[in-house]
Design a protein around this motif. Structure first.
Motif, PDB file in Angstrom:
ATOM      1  N   CYS A   1     -24.264  64.665  -4.246  1.00 20.53           N
ATOM      2  CA  CYS A   1     -23.619  63.366  -4.412  1.00 20.53           C
ATOM      3  C   CYS A   1     -23.590  62.592  -3.100  1.00 20.53           C
ATOM      4  CB  CYS A   1     -22.182  63.539  -4.905  1.00 20.53           C
ATOM      5  SG  CYS A   1     -22.025  64.460  -6.443  1.00 20.53           S
ATOM      6  N   VAL A   2     -23.487  61.287  -3.229  1.00 18.72           N
ATOM      7  CA  VAL A   2     -23.289  60.401  -2.088  1.00 18.72           C
ATOM      8  C   VAL A   2     -22.131  59.466  -2.434  1.00 18.72           C
ATOM      9  CG1 VAL A   2     -25.008  58.716  -2.871  1.00 18.72           C
ATOM     10  CG2 VAL A   2     -24.394  58.804  -0.462  1.00 18.72           C
ATOM     11  N   ARG A   3     -21.269  59.208  -1.475  1.00 21.57           N
ATOM     12  CA  ARG A   3     -20.179  58.246  -1.648  1.00 21.57           C
ATOM     13  C   ARG A   3     -20.568  56.985  -0.893  1.00 21.57           C
ATOM     14  NH1 ARG A   3     -15.056  60.958  -1.317  1.00 21.57           N
ATOM     15  NH2 ARG A   3     -15.485  61.164  -3.527  1.00 21.57           N
ATOM     16  N   ILE A   4     -20.505  55.864  -1.574  1.00 24.77           N
ATOM     17  CA  ILE A   4     -20.925  54.579  -1.017  1.00 24.77           C
ATOM     18  C   ILE A   4     -19.738  53.628  -1.042  1.00 24.77           C
ATOM     19  CG2 ILE A   4     -22.476  52.618  -1.359  1.00 24.77           C
ATOM     20  CD1 ILE A   4     -24.393  54.652  -2.708  1.00 24.77           C
ATOM     21  N   CYS A   5     -19.569  52.873   0.039  1.00 21.81           N
ATOM     22  CA  CYS A   5     -18.483  51.900   0.143  1.00 21.81           C
ATOM     23  C   CYS A   5     -19.087  50.527   0.413  1.00 21.81           C
ATOM     24  CB  CYS A   5     -17.533  52.304   1.271  1.00 21.81           C
ATOM     25  SG  CYS A   5     -16.171  51.153   1.486  1.00 21.81           S
ATOM     26  N   CYS A   6     -18.694  49.550  -0.385  1.00 27.39           N
ATOM     27  CA  CYS A   6     -19.182  48.179  -0.220  1.00 27.39           C
ATOM     28  C   CYS A   6     -17.987  47.249  -0.041  1.00 27.39           C
ATOM     29  CB  CYS A   6     -19.973  47.739  -1.452  1.00 27.39           C
ATOM     30  SG  CYS A   6     -21.382  48.787  -1.843  1.00 27.39           S
ATOM     31  N   SER A   7     -18.113  46.309   0.895  1.00 25.90           N
ATOM     32  CA  SER A   7     -17.055  45.330   1.149  1.00 25.90           C
ATOM     33  C   SER A   7     -17.574  43.937   0.830  1.00 25.90           C
ATOM     34  CB  SER A   7     -16.608  45.387   2.606  1.00 25.90           C
ATOM     35  OG  SER A   7     -16.072  46.643   2.892  1.00 25.90           O
ATOM     36  N   PHE A   8     -16.697  43.113   0.262  1.00 24.27           N
ATOM     37  CA  PHE A   8     -17.087  41.771  -0.152  1.00 24.27           C
ATOM     38  C   PHE A   8     -16.018  40.770   0.254  1.00 24.27           C
ATOM     39  CE2 PHE A   8     -18.887  44.834  -3.090  1.00 24.27           C
ATOM     40  CZ  PHE A   8     -20.228  44.510  -3.017  1.00 24.27           C
ATOM     41  N   GLY A   9     -16.424  39.538   0.434  1.00 22.41           N
ATOM     42  CA  GLY A   9     -15.511  38.453   0.783  1.00 22.41           C
ATOM     43  C   GLY A   9     -15.568  38.151   2.264  1.00 22.41           C
ATOM     44  N   ARG A  10     -15.013  36.991   2.609  1.00 21.89           N
ATOM     45  CA  ARG A  10     -15.037  36.562   4.018  1.00 21.89           C
ATOM     46  C   ARG A  10     -14.279  37.513   4.929  1.00 21.89           C
ATOM     47  NH1 ARG A  10     -12.852  31.050   2.587  1.00 21.89           N
ATOM     48  NH2 ARG A  10     -14.125  30.840   0.733  1.00 21.89           N
ATOM     49  N   SER A  11     -13.162  38.015   4.441  1.00 26.49           N
ATOM     50  CA  SER A  11     -12.342  38.930   5.239  1.00 26.49           C
ATOM     51  C   SER A  11     -12.316  40.321   4.633  1.00 26.49           C
ATOM     52  CB  SER A  11     -10.912  38.396   5.331  1.00 26.49           C
ATOM     53  OG  SER A  11     -10.894  37.106   5.865  1.00 26.49           O
ATOM     54  N   ASN A  12     -13.393  40.707   3.980  1.00 21.75           N
ATOM     55  CA  ASN A  12     -13.464  41.992   3.271  1.00 21.75           C
ATOM     56  C   ASN A  12     -12.282  42.151   2.318  1.00 21.75           C
ATOM     57  OD1 ASN A  12     -15.824  42.631   4.575  1.00 21.75           O
ATOM     58  ND2 ASN A  12     -14.793  43.693   6.229  1.00 21.75           N
ATOM     59  N   ASP A  13     -12.057  41.116   1.491  1.00 25.28           N
ATOM     60  CA  ASP A  13     -10.925  41.089   0.573  1.00 25.28           C
ATOM     61  C   ASP A  13     -11.034  42.128  -0.539  1.00 25.28           C
ATOM     62  OD1 ASP A  13      -9.575  38.873   1.792  1.00 25.28           O
ATOM     63  OD2 ASP A  13     -11.145  37.588   0.983  1.00 25.28           O
ATOM     64  N   VAL A  14     -12.259  42.509  -0.893  1.00 25.48           N
ATOM     65  CA  VAL A  14     -12.468  43.482  -1.960  1.00 25.48           C
ATOM     66  C   VAL A  14     -13.362  44.591  -1.433  1.00 25.48           C
ATOM     67  CG1 VAL A  14     -13.488  43.844  -4.234  1.00 25.48           C
ATOM     68  CG2 VAL A  14     -12.190  41.774  -3.789  1.00 25.48           C
TER      69      VAL A  14
END
Length: 140
Positions: free
Chosen positions: A106-119
């Motif tokens: 398995c691999v765990r992946i983290c994604c950040s979105f938004g101007r201030s990494n809101d999500v």
């Protein structure tokens, strides 16, 4: 001496607690971001970031319909190759860690979105271990 008091009561009004309710109308017909109507709606940046996350993640998973891309991702997960996994992902996503279960890599992946990494969206992708292409020891 006794005093008799006679009262005539004509009407009785009870003291009711009055509440004021504000009407919220979503029927604003403004087309200029509510500058002219005065309602000045403020958009939540997390909502915009959530919409961006949906679009970006959808694009990432759409590319896995291609057999070559899917095969590269499966091999990268089995070989624990973070650079190969990262090259298939968006720049807003990163590999957090690799781990294994009894019969899966398995691999765990983290994604950040938004101007201030809101999500932030974190997810795991697990691949059944069929053969060890990377010639690893089985104690992982």
């Amino acid at each position: 001496m006794s005093a008799k008091l006679k009262l005539n009561i004509r009407s009785v009004k009870s003291a009711r607690k009055t509440t004021s309710r504000a009407r919220i109308s979503s029927d604003c017909k403004c087309k200029d971001d509510h500058k002219s109507c005065g309602c000045r709606r403020k958009e939540d940046p997390a909502v915009e970031a959530m919409q961006e996350a949906g679009k970006e993640l959808s694009d990432i998973f759409k590319q896995l319909k291609d057999q070559n891309t899917a095969a590269k991702l499966v091999k990268a997960i089995r070989c624990r190759d973070a650079r190969a996994v990262q090259s298939l992902l968006d720049c807003n996503c990163r590999v957090v860690c690799f781990f294994c279960t009894r019969d899966k890599d398995c691999v765990r992946i983290c994604c950040s979105f938004g101007r201030s990494n809101d999500v932030t969206v974190t997810f795991d992708i697990c691949v059944r271990r069929v053969q060890d292409e990377c010639r690893r020891n089985s104690w992982f």
